[in-house]
Each structure stands twice: as structure tokens, then as C-alpha cells.
Design a protein around this motif. Sequence first.
Motif, mmCIF file in Angstrom:
data_model
loop_
_atom_site.group_PDB
_atom_site.id
_atom_site.type_symbol
_atom_site.label_atom_id
_atom_site.label_comp_id
_atom_site.label_asym_id
_atom_site.label_seq_id
_atom_site.Cartn_x
_atom_site.Cartn_y
_atom_site.Cartn_z
ATOM 1 N N ALA A 1 23.119 78.629 40.586
ATOM 2 C CA ALA A 1 24.462 78.327 40.086
ATOM 3 C C ALA A 1 25.127 77.253 40.932
ATOM 4 O O ALA A 1 26.331 77.297 41.171
ATOM 5 C CB ALA A 1 25.318 79.588 40.056
ATOM 6 N N LEU B 1 25.083 74.866 37.015
ATOM 7 C CA LEU B 1 26.346 74.969 36.278
ATOM 8 C C LEU B 1 26.371 74.021 35.083
ATOM 9 O O LEU B 1 26.779 74.400 33.980
ATOM 10 C CB LEU B 1 27.517 74.665 37.212
ATOM 11 N N ARG C 1 26.385 74.822 31.050
ATOM 12 C CA ARG C 1 27.378 74.249 30.127
ATOM 13 C C ARG C 1 26.697 73.656 28.899
ATOM 14 O O ARG C 1 27.152 73.870 27.762
ATOM 15 C CB ARG C 1 28.188 73.163 30.854
ATOM 16 N N GLU D 1 32.455 71.731 43.132
ATOM 17 C CA GLU D 1 31.687 72.854 42.597
ATOM 18 C C GLU D 1 32.598 74.001 42.177
ATOM 19 O O GLU D 1 32.362 74.653 41.150
ATOM 20 C CB GLU D 1 30.668 73.328 43.636
ATOM 21 N N ARG E 1 32.655 75.396 38.495
ATOM 22 C CA ARG E 1 32.284 76.810 38.319
ATOM 23 C C ARG E 1 33.387 77.575 37.595
ATOM 24 O O ARG E 1 33.125 78.434 36.746
ATOM 25 C CB ARG E 1 31.984 77.441 39.676
ATOM 26 N N VAL F 1 33.010 76.806 33.958
ATOM 27 C CA VAL F 1 31.841 77.461 33.364
ATOM 28 C C VAL F 1 32.103 78.954 33.190
ATOM 29 O O VAL F 1 31.728 79.554 32.173
ATOM 30 C CB VAL F 1 30.587 77.213 34.231
ATOM 31 N N ARG F 2 32.741 79.576 34.180
ATOM 32 C CA ARG F 2 33.081 81.005 34.065
ATOM 33 C C ARG F 2 33.937 81.282 32.830
ATOM 34 O O ARG F 2 33.866 82.358 32.237
ATOM 35 C CB ARG F 2 33.854 81.464 35.294
ATOM 36 N N ILE G 1 27.742 84.955 35.024
ATOM 37 C CA ILE G 1 27.168 84.612 36.325
ATOM 38 C C ILE G 1 26.806 85.891 37.059
ATOM 39 O O ILE G 1 27.662 86.753 37.296
ATOM 40 C CB ILE G 1 28.137 83.765 37.170
#
Length: 206
Positions: A13, A18, A22, A123, A127, A130-131, A138
Amino acid sequence: MAIVGDRAVVCGASMAGLLTARVLSDFYGSVTLVERDALPAAIAQRRGVPQGRHLHQLLRPGATVLEEFFPGVFDELLTAGANVIDDPSLGYVGVGHHVLTQNGPFANPGELLAYSVSRPLLEALVRQRVRALPNVTITQECDVVEPVLGPSNRVTAVRVADRRDGHERELPADLVVDATGRSAPPRRSFAPTVTTSRANSATRST
């Protein structure tokens, strides 16, 4: 976009993982990211990111792709303290002991725009985006043990082990992507057994 599979698993990750998640989120019903580190809630350096403390510079092509995937992310970066370098004359290029000098105006100075940002900040914001994707999960503090092959020598799952208690489990997958990088511990190759019918034998790709 058309959904091509039910489940995808991305191992790692970090930035590569990541961004892979996506992309896959548009084509798979669910995407699971498996990360060996405990991901920080705040902006912080991680053990599993080599050179993460170094200053990073994101050039225009990469910035364009990130903005397409995560609209508005660079406004968030600038608000959080990143710097934009939009004057090409502020930089120079050196080859060995020779510095290349500018002779005349830049043909397209806008293409030389760059963002100066720390790796933990970049990052962390990616992240966070993406979460927020509804079909991405994750899984933290898990090591990837090996791929699981089905009857037709096709990868059907990946086996992971919880780093806290050693418990192993399988994550079913139509697609497995290894984005763990060079710092990952050695494990079995992700290449499945390939059967050659003419020779009536099986070989393992390495």
C-alpha cells in the motif's frame, strides 16, 4: 467503465499499490490492499518506505495523472504545505561537472511545472483518497506469504499472515498485483506453474 472481475488484491500500500488500487477500483467489484506496515493515522514516515525522508519532486506528467485520479488533490497538498515550482529559471540541470545553461526562452514552460513535497505528505493524502473509495479495503500489518493456485494452475487467491499473531488466511482474487517493491522479504514467485502440453511436462517460471 465495465466491470471485468469480482475481486482484485494488491500487495503493498505504498504509492505504486495505492495508484494500482485506484485504477482497479474502476474495473473490479472489490479491491483489497495488503500492507505489512501499520499505516499511520497522521502524516509520518514509515519503516517500509526506503528514502521516504528525502524531499520528493513531482513533475508535470505525474502530477497530471494524479489530478485525473484524484481531482483537487494538489489544492490539498498546497494547503498542507507543499510548494509549487512554476518558474523554470529557478532550476538547472547538471551532467557530471557540467551545468547546462539556458539559451533562449522555454518552448512550453508550463510543462516544467513541478511540486516539491515530502513523501509522507503525498502518500498520506493519496491514501486518504483511496480509503474513501467505496469498493477498496486496506488490510494492515499482514505479510504476503504466497499465491494460491487453482486446479488449472491459475492464481485464485493470495495467502497472507497477520504479523501480530501469525494467523494465516486466504484472500480470494481474480487478479493479484505485487506492488511490494524491492524491500519486501523473499517469497515464492507469483508466476504460476505453466504446463506445456507438447512436451507433456510442467515447468515453473522464475
